[in-house]
Design an enzyme around this catalytic site. Structure first.
Site: not given
Ligand code: URA
Length: 210
Positions: A105, A201, A204
């Site tokens: 993104r 996230d 992550d």
């Protein structure tokens, strides 16, 4: 007419997603939970695989029974977080092939940018399940599916663990032929395009990069 998205409401899936949401769940447990949820979701997403009748000999008699008709499957994780779902998917369908799609993104425009695509050569003959844990804006999923269709895939499903209504609407509008499976449908996206309440996230948390 687009297919109605399938929101999984199985207690085991909901319980494991609750643990995934918890910010105190560490990477090891997070990865294991992602694999377990994916496996449970695959069970549902493969419910319509075609079957054929065969005859087998049991210790008691000859029986007519059903086995998979042999339609071939491919899982296509969207890099990077989708990789976290591959082990769970292969646990259930070990003979499946795995393709990879890389998109990221753009931090300013939030639009997906393609950087990698490697799919099984016979993708057009396979039932394809695109996997990504988070369906946020839907941009990456929409683009990934376009790339896969361009390479000949006709039979595509999309599976995510958590979806935002914004992404789900965008995806079903862009690809009405793609059946979508979600573990949970959340409230909305925040100003940074994270799903609320979400789990943060996913990449992550899977790879411990934060
Ligand atoms: N990707 C993530 O990993 N989390 C979100 O909330 C949105 C996109």
């Amino acid at each position: 007419m687009s297919a109605t998205p399938f929101i999984m409401d199985h207690p085991l899936i909901q319980h494991k997603i609750a643990l995934l949401r918890d910010k105190n769940t560490g990477s090891k447990e997070f990865r294991e939970l992602i694999a377990e949820v994916t496996m449970l979701m695959c069970y549902e997403a493969t419910r319509d695989l075609p079957m054929k009748e065969v005859e087998i000999e049991t210790p008691i008699t000859i029986a007519k029974t059903k086995v998979l008709a042999g339609r071939k499957l491919a899982f296509v994780p969207i890099l990077r977080a989708g990789i976290g779902m591959v082990d769970g998917a292969l646990e259930l369908v070990p003979a499946a092939k795995v393709g990879h799609i890389g998109l990221y993104r753009d931090p300013v425009t939030h639009k997906p940018v393609e950087y990698y695509c490697k799919l099984p050569a016979d993708i057009g003959e396979r039932e394809v399940i695109v996997i990504d844990p988070m369906l946020a804006t839907g941009g990456s999923a929409i683009d990934a599916i376009k790339m896969i269709k361009r390479r000949g895939a006709k039979n595509i499903k999309f599976m995510c663990i958590i979806a935002a209504p914004e992404g789900l609407n965008a995806l079903t509008e862009a690809h009405p032929d793609v059946q979508v499976y979600c573990g949970a449908l959340d409230d909305h996206l925040n100003e940074n395009k994270y799903i609320v309440p979400g789990l943060g996230d996913a990449g992550d948390r899977i790879f411990g990069t934060k």
